[in-house]
Design an enzyme around this catalytic site. Sequence first.
Site, PDB file in Angstrom:
ATOM      1  CG  HIS A   1      -2.122  -0.870   1.071  1.00 19.12           C
ATOM      2  ND1 HIS A   1      -2.041  -2.243   1.114  1.00 19.12           N
ATOM      3  CD2 HIS A   1      -3.425  -0.563   0.844  1.00 19.12           C
ATOM      4  CE1 HIS A   1      -3.253  -2.758   0.943  1.00 19.12           C
ATOM      5  NE2 HIS A   1      -4.100  -1.757   0.767  1.00 19.12           N
ATOM      6  N   PRO A   2       0.463   2.275  -0.725  1.00 21.24           N
ATOM      7  CG  PRO A   2      -0.758   3.779  -2.050  1.00 21.24           C
ATOM      8  CD  PRO A   2      -0.743   2.339  -1.577  1.00 21.24           C
TER       9      PRO A   2
ATOM     10  CB  SER B   1      -4.303   3.922  -4.543  1.00 21.16           C
ATOM     11  OG  SER B   1      -4.176   2.648  -3.947  1.00 21.16           O
TER      12      SER B   1
ATOM     13  CD  GLU C   1      -9.236   2.816  -2.675  1.00 22.00           C
ATOM     14  OE1 GLU C   1      -9.811   1.785  -3.044  1.00 22.00           O
ATOM     15  OE2 GLU C   1      -8.046   2.836  -2.268  1.00 22.00           O
ATOM     16  CD  GLN C   2      -3.523   8.399  -1.329  1.00 24.76           C
ATOM     17  OE1 GLN C   2      -3.076   9.541  -1.214  1.00 24.76           O
ATOM     18  NE2 GLN C   2      -2.747   7.317  -1.215  1.00 24.76           N
TER      19      GLN C   2
ATOM     20  CG  PHE D   1      -1.670   5.521   8.803  1.00 25.56           C
ATOM     21  CD1 PHE D   1      -2.001   5.130  10.092  1.00 25.56           C
ATOM     22  CD2 PHE D   1      -2.601   6.243   8.063  1.00 25.56           C
ATOM     23  CE1 PHE D   1      -3.232   5.473  10.644  1.00 25.56           C
ATOM     24  CE2 PHE D   1      -3.831   6.587   8.604  1.00 25.56           C
ATOM     25  CZ  PHE D   1      -4.155   6.200   9.905  1.00 25.56           C
TER      26      PHE D   1
ATOM     27  CB  VAL E   1      -9.028   7.459   2.441  1.00 24.29           C
ATOM     28  CG1 VAL E   1      -7.632   7.335   2.996  1.00 24.29           C
ATOM     29  CG2 VAL E   1      -9.101   6.892   1.031  1.00 24.29           C
TER      30      VAL E   1
END
Length: 471
Positions: free
Chosen positions: A372-373, A389, A392-393, A424, A428
């Site tokens: 995961h980033p 991702s 999502e972000q 972490f 999100v």
Amino acid sequence: MNRYPRDFTGYGATPPNAHWPGGARIAVQFVLNYEEGGENCLLHGDAASEAFLSEIVGAQPWVGQRHWNMESIYDYGARAGFWRLHRLFTGAQVPVTVYGVASALARAPEQVEAMQSAGWEIASHGLKWIDYRDHSEEDERADMAEAIRLHTEVTGAAPRGWYCGRTSANTVALAANTGAFDYISDTYDDDLPYWARIDGRDQLIIPYTLDCNDMRFATLQGFNSGDQFYAYLRDTFDALYGEGAAGSAKMMSIGLHCRLIGRPGRVQALARFLDYIKGFEGVWTPRRIEIADHWRASHPPHGPRLRPCSMDRAEFVAAFGGVFEHSAWIAERAFELELGPAHESAAGMHSALARMFRSASHAERLGVLNAHPDLAGKLAAAKRLTAESTSEQASAGLDALTDAERAQFQQMNADYVAKHGFPFIIAVKDHDKAGILRAFDARIANDTDTEFATACRQVERIARLRLEDMF
């Protein structure tokens, strides 16, 4: 592929409202099975006498012999029971669907004429009233074709509905593959019609009933009196009518046989039930074909959708390999599971994929975490995130940070990884920017074992949200 065909999900917790015509709260549908003259009998070329659904509870087949008493009981249904029921339903102006055994209809010209004059639907009940569990597919297919041919010859029209009753495991698929039937009723698995995907085509299924059925007068665990039958029908009606009043209209099927409910000591229970439902508003009493026509118009089959159980390995991994970030091995393992209709949904596929994640080694799960980033990290700035991702972000506004906010996220990412050894991770889409920062502050203080477990749960949550988007 290890694929399980039975469907335990159906409509799930939120079945559709049927939207019956006129806003009806319930569809009460009566079926009259016409089998007399189509049952097992040496006169019909069978090896033994009939032993099913008669006054002789627990009867056994007489191999090579006619069973005069059994034949006489069936004869009663044609000679007396049918006409008693015909008078009852035509007098009440309630139409019925007849499940007619083709060979029995051919031996009952006056009854067929009466059915047609009353406007009743005559659906197919097979060629003969015999058990097909030991028949080959070829023999059953041949009997089905002959049933359609003979039914058409006798009634003047091809049957639009099918119910065999004494089925094999192949019956429903064989009936669907004829392409001849607007609906098939050889299931007992729902209170509503539904579409089944069978060999690449959508087939409408209108489930039938064995509980609201007078056959239980002829079984060991069944009704001993008309009062019991009436009470069971009434209670079923009340329950389904109540659901309809709450916005979830259903269908109530009632199965009848000329030789059973057609007896004078039982028919009064049916008459009382017909009187009972007349006291309620919003009761629709259609023929089965009218239910089929309504469902096709109001609830057509869904268009193309994900069908994981029909995919080969490459298709499956291509579709689901990115649900767990950069961890296609989870989809590869899930492909080997026993998958079925229950997995053709977000919840179902999440169960299959999460099982593989949970059963993986600690090192493998750590690898998923490290795939995961960072949130608002260097990959995001370089636009090198996966499409999932990135979306999502962006949903939490992490693609539009101020310089100060970006610096804050980068410092917190670095501190978290330095302490726990993995990024972490948080779903999100469940949070806004402020909520993510609060979670950062709270979780960085956890011990690493606790945080590993928390991160794994968040990975599963992210996967679930991605699957919901896919389905």
